[in-house]
Design a protein around this motif. Structure first.
Motif, short mmCIF file in Angstrom:
data_model
loop_
_atom_site.label_atom_id
_atom_site.label_comp_id
_atom_site.label_asym_id
_atom_site.label_seq_id
_atom_site.Cartn_x
_atom_site.Cartn_y
_atom_site.Cartn_z
N SER A 81 -51.28 38.57 49.30
CA SER A 81 -49.96 38.66 49.93
C SER A 81 -48.89 39.02 48.91
O SER A 81 -48.04 39.89 49.15
N LEU A 82 -48.93 38.36 47.74
CA LEU A 82 -47.96 38.67 46.70
C LEU A 82 -48.12 40.09 46.18
O LEU A 82 -47.13 40.81 45.97
N SER A 83 -49.36 40.52 45.97
CA SER A 83 -49.60 41.86 45.46
C SER A 83 -49.11 42.92 46.44
O SER A 83 -48.46 43.89 46.05
N ALA A 84 -49.39 42.71 47.73
CA ALA A 84 -48.93 43.67 48.73
C ALA A 84 -47.41 43.67 48.84
O ALA A 84 -46.79 44.73 48.99
N SER A 85 -46.81 42.48 48.72
CA SER A 85 -45.35 42.40 48.80
C SER A 85 -44.69 43.11 47.63
O SER A 85 -43.72 43.87 47.80
N PHE A 86 -45.20 42.88 46.43
CA PHE A 86 -44.64 43.56 45.26
C PHE A 86 -44.84 45.07 45.36
O PHE A 86 -43.94 45.85 45.02
N ALA A 87 -46.03 45.50 45.78
CA ALA A 87 -46.30 46.94 45.87
C ALA A 87 -45.36 47.60 46.87
O ALA A 87 -44.83 48.69 46.61
N ALA A 88 -45.13 46.93 48.00
CA ALA A 88 -44.23 47.52 49.01
C ALA A 88 -42.80 47.58 48.50
O ALA A 88 -42.09 48.57 48.70
N ALA A 89 -42.34 46.51 47.83
CA ALA A 89 -40.97 46.48 47.33
C ALA A 89 -40.75 47.51 46.22
O ALA A 89 -39.72 48.19 46.17
N LEU A 90 -41.73 47.63 45.32
CA LEU A 90 -41.58 48.60 44.24
C LEU A 90 -41.68 50.03 44.75
O LEU A 90 -41.00 50.93 44.23
N SER A 91 -42.51 50.26 45.74
CA SER A 91 -42.64 51.61 46.28
C SER A 91 -41.39 52.04 47.03
O SER A 91 -40.98 53.20 46.97
N SER A 92 -40.76 51.12 47.72
CA SER A 92 -39.57 51.45 48.50
C SER A 92 -38.30 51.52 47.65
O SER A 92 -37.26 51.96 48.15
N GLY A 93 -38.38 51.09 46.41
CA GLY A 93 -37.18 51.10 45.57
C GLY A 93 -36.19 50.02 45.91
O GLY A 93 -35.00 50.15 45.64
N GLU A 94 -36.69 48.93 46.46
CA GLU A 94 -35.80 47.83 46.87
C GLU A 94 -35.06 47.22 45.69
O GLU A 94 -33.90 46.81 45.81
#
Length: 273
Positions: A81-94
């Motif tokens: 869950s943490l890995s997917a959350s970080f990957a999504a946030a970093l990919s979106s430029g949040e």
């Protein structure tokens, strides 16, 4: 076969008292002085904007999660869950800080590296190099003028002929035993061999020796697999974020929970299994 007779030179005790010991003390004192002068020349750390700190901390947390993957204390469900959350946030430029828009659009000139923080960093490096070079040049010139050709000591152990150029730099005597040390060679031996003394006196993170300031931004460079510079020499955080997303995906294949099979390990350690 002829055996070369051992060379015996009788040195005046004044050479030990007025050349050998003073050179060693001067080198130690200059190193201590260099350490404190460097601390005084260091610029005070500047406050960073909140969005810049948030950007760096996000990259650091993702890198920490990735580095602990081979033996992670986080259970599998939470880790994924943490890995997917970080990957999504970093990919979106949040977590990326907003880039200040420039007038003129694409025709705007790139930032000048000789202005602002870049210029201050360059000046700090030049001041530290000056603190390192100037005392060494003065001491070496002083020894070369006043103590050139002095034989100041003899090493108590044998050495090969390859050490001749290191220990007898200013002695024009090719047949002299390699164990005899000149004043200029003793200076160079102290220059490169007092690191352990400075660590004992000043601590491991001292500025008395060279080879410093090579690990700046090490966390960012380690996270991205290398420093990715943007305009003005600043790290391109968007590229670092994309690289960290790929690293997180690779780390999932190396993930192993530290608590996996803990019951069997405990029973086996107590001889119950």
């Amino acid at each position: 076969m002829a055996v070369k007779a051992e060379q015996d030179l009788y040195l005046d005790p004044s050479i030990r008292d007025w050349v050998l010991i003073p050179i060693t003390l001067i080198m130690v004192l200059v190193g201590v002085l260099r350490h404190y002068v460097t601390l005084l020349l260091n610029s005070a750390p500047k406050k960073q904007a909140a969005n810049a700190v948030r950007e760096q901390r996000a990259l650091g947390r993702a890198a920490l999660l990735r580095q602990t993957a081979p033996l992670s204390p986080i259970p599998p469900a939470q880790y994924k869950s943490l890995s997917a959350s970080f990957a999504a946030a970093l990919s979106s430029g949040e977590y990326l800080k907003p880039v200040a828009s420039k007038e003129g659009g694409d025709d705007a000139s790139p930032p000048n590296p000789f202005e602002g923080a870049q210029m201050e960093n360059m000046m700090d490096g030049m001041k530290k190099q000056g603190v390192m070079m100037v005392p060494n040049m003065v001491i070496m010139q002083y020894i070369s003028v006043f103590f050139s050709g002095f034989v100041i000591m003899r090493l108590p152990f044998p050495l090969t002929a390859g050490f001749k150029s290191l220990l007898s730099r200013d002695l024009p005597m090719p047949d002299l035993d390699v164990r005899w040390v000149s004043a200029l060679s003793w200076y160079f031996l102290n220059l490169f061999g007092l690191n352990g003394v400075f660590k004992l006196i000043l601590g491991s993170n001292n500025a008395a020796v060279d080879a410093r300031d090579l690990t700046a931004m090490s966390a960012l460079s380690g996270a991205g697999g290398g420093m990715m510079a943007g305009p003005g020499g600043q790290p391109d955080m968007s590229k670092l974020f994309k690289s960290e997303v790929e690293n997180l995906a690779l780390a999932e294949g190396l993930y192993k929970w530290v608590g996996e099979g803990i019951e069997d390990r405990v029973l086996r350690s107590w001889g119950k299994l």
